[in-house]
Design a protein around this motif. Structure first.
Motif, PDB file in Angstrom:
ATOM      1  N   UNK A   1      41.941  31.448  41.569  1.00  0.00           N
ATOM      2  CA  UNK A   1      41.970  32.909  42.630  1.00  0.00           C
ATOM      3  C   UNK A   1      41.330  34.508  41.773  1.00  0.00           C
ATOM      4  N   UNK A   2      40.420  34.019  42.260  1.00  0.00           N
ATOM      5  CA  UNK A   2      39.098  35.640  42.258  1.00  0.00           C
ATOM      6  C   UNK A   2      40.139  37.470  43.077  1.00  0.00           C
ATOM      7  N   UNK A   3      40.468  37.446  41.788  1.00  0.00           N
ATOM      8  CA  UNK A   3      40.542  38.981  41.386  1.00  0.00           C
ATOM      9  C   UNK A   3      39.833  40.239  41.467  1.00  0.00           C
ATOM     10  N   UNK A   4      39.664  40.521  42.897  1.00  0.00           N
ATOM     11  CA  UNK A   4      39.061  41.548  42.840  1.00  0.00           C
ATOM     12  C   UNK A   4      39.115  43.252  42.841  1.00  0.00           C
TER      13      UNK A   4
ATOM     14  N   UNK B   1      39.951  31.676  46.217  1.00  0.00           N
ATOM     15  CA  UNK B   1      41.611  32.436  46.645  1.00  0.00           C
ATOM     16  C   UNK B   1      41.093  33.907  46.314  1.00  0.00           C
ATOM     17  N   UNK B   2      40.856  35.365  47.242  1.00  0.00           N
ATOM     18  CA  UNK B   2      40.216  36.019  47.148  1.00  0.00           C
ATOM     19  C   UNK B   2      41.791  37.182  46.790  1.00  0.00           C
ATOM     20  N   UNK B   3      41.824  38.384  45.965  1.00  0.00           N
ATOM     21  CA  UNK B   3      42.795  38.270  45.794  1.00  0.00           C
ATOM     22  C   UNK B   3      42.346  40.141  45.150  1.00  0.00           C
ATOM     23  N   UNK B   4      43.022  41.591  45.816  1.00  0.00           N
ATOM     24  CA  UNK B   4      41.845  42.403  46.061  1.00  0.00           C
ATOM     25  C   UNK B   4      43.770  43.059  45.638  1.00  0.00           C
ATOM     26  N   UNK B   5      42.896  44.083  45.026  1.00  0.00           N
ATOM     27  CA  UNK B   5      44.127  44.799  43.505  1.00  0.00           C
ATOM     28  C   UNK B   5      43.428  46.474  43.226  1.00  0.00           C
TER      29      UNK B   5
END
Length: 642
Positions: A460-463, A489-493
């Motif tokens: 999970x790559x958090x951005x 998996x892309x996880x915008x925050x």
């Protein structure tokens, strides 16, 4: 040439320059401002009514004279409103970044020189004597003196209630703070037992550390000075739990959201939050003048419109801003160019100084013990890097105009070696698969790899989710990694949540820009290459340990990272340029070979929208956060409208 000799010669040149500027400033202030230099028209009525002193009484005795001709700028005229767009209400702080009034600051030559200070003396990099400008005043007209430094040191930094964690990191050398002296009304001194090589660069930062606060204003919120009943009323009115919380809220100079808090910046905020439009007015007591004795800034007001970050490119293309780079990416270049003629602006492409436009950061201090072991294996990081098709990303997203390579220094740096950006960046999924097999990350029937404990090796790559291009690039990386059995998996925050999760060890991998300053010289500190700061996303716990002198975080327990830390300390102790250069080269070699961060593309131009009416903006200028403060190094107080 030895480092000591080099520094002596640089300081001699700086001293001579300061002496000349001081003489010129005296002549300017006495001979021009004192003789009736042009008063900014916006203040004329207030001066005539006696509500504001005349210009000669508002300037310091020795103003800072901006050498416009030497900077390739022209003398401007007063007036006008500069419009700009921001994506968050908190971005009122960017006017502190752009205003770039600092005790010392970088010029276009990247040399630190006095700014708010009239002059300074540095002895052995451990004894710093600051001379303030006599007659310098805060934006409310109160004198700016050594008392503002004493107050911040004695009543804030070394007050156990105000600063329970002790002195900030930039004021500690091997855990020890300096001795502070208020020598006289315009002179203060900080002395360490050992050299503090980071002291001045931190003061010149885009987000500066402060050594002073407006004591005359803040004492009403401090238990040592305020009348108890009055202080309790202020605490209740502000809804704070105690006087410490109240003082902290009222003293946020960088936050820049309180019209009551005096400032030294070129523009002062007028609008109280919450709002979607903030007005900033020129500071009547600003310390800089042009060569003709006219007080800067030329522009009277700045308005910040707060809009959704996604709308900034469209609004910029519609001509709703006079100066804009924040919120714009290279992907917006085409639409911005389409609006140039219709809306009377120019789109410039400025170089950036980041080591990578975008880099992936494996969190080596992640809380999950299985992921921690996997991420700390350099061959895992190398395999992920080899499996990224950077050429495809460059052609698809950046029209082939970017460079591909790892996160390291740029060719314009004297420390550049072409081997560094090429290390582990050639697209080779077959080799990447072989390396992952050797590590023991086995594939299942569906072709996906598993962690040693049997869980899917999904990353999970958090951005922070502030750039649409970031998502586009990650989607292409996801496609490439699928070939090696790794699902991305892309996880915008939201940005604060993004950072807090990384600090807490909840994040496996994140994405951010690469090295902040990829144009270093040997005498610039290599602190970005070693665990020195919690904000370093690949090892936040190690960085926090360094920042707090071991009071928080984790000690480094990975040999290559420890080697970088040892080399960083060796650089601090080195006394000549040759030794510092060799240390830099060794650190860059280790950092690139270990792939502590996975750079993707480099040298992506930054679009800058500039109104054709706005003068003195460079046609090309480096757009960088640190050092440079984005527009700050280009002195927006000298911009003016035709």
């Amino acid at each position: 040439m030895s480092m000591t000799r080099l520094l002596k010669e640089v300081r001699l040149l700086q001293f001579c320059g300061r002496a000349l500027l001081a003489v010129l400033s005296l002549w300017m202030s006495a001979g021009l401002a004192g003789a009736g230099a042009e008063e900014p028209p916006i203040f004329a009525e207030r001066v005539a009514a006696g509500e504001l002193p005349p210009l000669a009484e508002r300037l310091p005795q020795t103003p800072s004279v901006v050498p416009l001709a030497a900077l390739g700028k022209t003398s401007g005229r007063y007036g006008g409103e500069l419009r700009t767009l921001m994506g968050r209400e908190q971005d009122t702080r960017m006017l502190v970044v752009y205003g770039y009034a600092r005790l010392v600051g970088y010029g276009p030559d990247w040399i630190l020189t006095p700014d708010i200070l009239e002059s300074l003396e540095v002895e052995e990099d451990r004894r710093f004597t600051f001379h303030l400008r006599p007659g310098h005043q805060w934006s409310d007209g109160h004198p700016f003196t050594a008392e503002d430094f004493r107050y911040h040191w004695e009543d804030v930094l070394t007050n156990a209630e105000m600063s329970p964690g002790g002195l900030p990191a930039f004021l500690r050398v091997d855990g020890a703070g300096p001795r502070f002296e208020a020598v006289d009304e315009t002179t203060v001194r900080y002395t360490w037992d050992k050299p503090n090589l980071y002291f001045l660069p931190v003061l010149a930062g885009a987000r500066p550390e402060y050594l002073y606060q407006p004591a005359h204003y803040l004492k009403q919120f401090h238990a040592r000075y305020a009348e108890p009943d009055a202080l309790n009323r202020r605490i209740a009115e502000a809804g704070q739990r105690n006087w410490v919380a109240l003082h902290f809220r009222k003293a946020q100079q960088y936050k820049n959201d309180d019209p009551d808090l005096p400032t030294l910046q070129p523009w002062r905020i007028v609008t109280r939050p919450p709002s979607n439009r903030f007005l900033f007015e020129r500071n009547p007591y600003y310390h800089r003048i042009d060569e003709e004795g006219r007080q800067l800034p030329y522009i009277d007001t700045v308005t910040v419109a707060v809009v959704s970050a996604k709308l900034i490119p469209a609004k910029a293309a519609a001509g709703e801003t006079d100066l804009q780079a924040r919120g714009l990416g290279f992907e917006n270049y085409t639409i911005l160019k389409q609006g140039e003629e219709r809306h009377n602006y120019t789109v410039a492409l400025w170089p950036t100084a980041a080591g990578s436009e975008m880099a992936l950061y494996p969190n080596l201090t992640v809380a999950d013990p299985v992921w921690r072991e996997v991420l700390r294996n350099p061959d895992f990081r190398r395999a992920l890097s080899l499996a990224i098709d950077r050429h495809e990303i460059n052609q698809t997203i950046y029209y082939g105009l970017a460079d591909v390579g790892g996160n390291t220094v740029l060719p314009d740096s004297p420390l550049f070696d072409p081997d560094f950006p090429a290390r582990w960046t050639t697209y080779d999924p077959a080799r990447a698969n072989t390396m992952l097999d050797a590590i023991g990350l086995t594939r299942q029937g569906d072709g996906l790899r598993q962690l040693p404990d049997g869980r899917p090796a999904d990353i999970v790559v958090e951005t922070a989710g502030e750039s649409a291009t970031e998502i586009d690039v990650l989607q292409l990386v996801r496609d490439s990694w699928a070939q090696i059995g790794i699902r991305l998996h892309i996880k915008p925050l939201q940005r604060e949540v993004f950072r807090n999760r990384i600090f807490a060890g909840a994040t496996v991998m994140s994405v951010w820009k690469g090295l902040e300053n990829a144009l270093p010289t040997p005498i610039m500190a290599p602190h970005e290459l070693a665990p020195t700061n919690q904000m370093q996303l690949q090892w936040p716990q190690w960085g926090q340990y360094a920042e707090t002198s071991g009071q928080a975080g984790e000690a480094i327990d990975l040999e290559p990272a420890k080697a970088l830390d040892d080399l960083h300390q060796a650089w601090e102790a080195a006394t000549d340029v040759e030794a510092k250069t060799a240390i830099w080269q060794e650190m860059l070699d280790i950092y690139s070979d270990q792939v502590f961060s996975i750079g993707i593309v480099r040298a992506v131009p930054q679009p800058v929208v500039i109104s054709k009416r706005l003068q003195n903006v460079p046609k090309t200028g480096v757009y960088n956060w640190e050092p440079g403060a984005h527009f700050g190094i280009h002195r927006p107080d000298t911009f003016w409208f035709q």
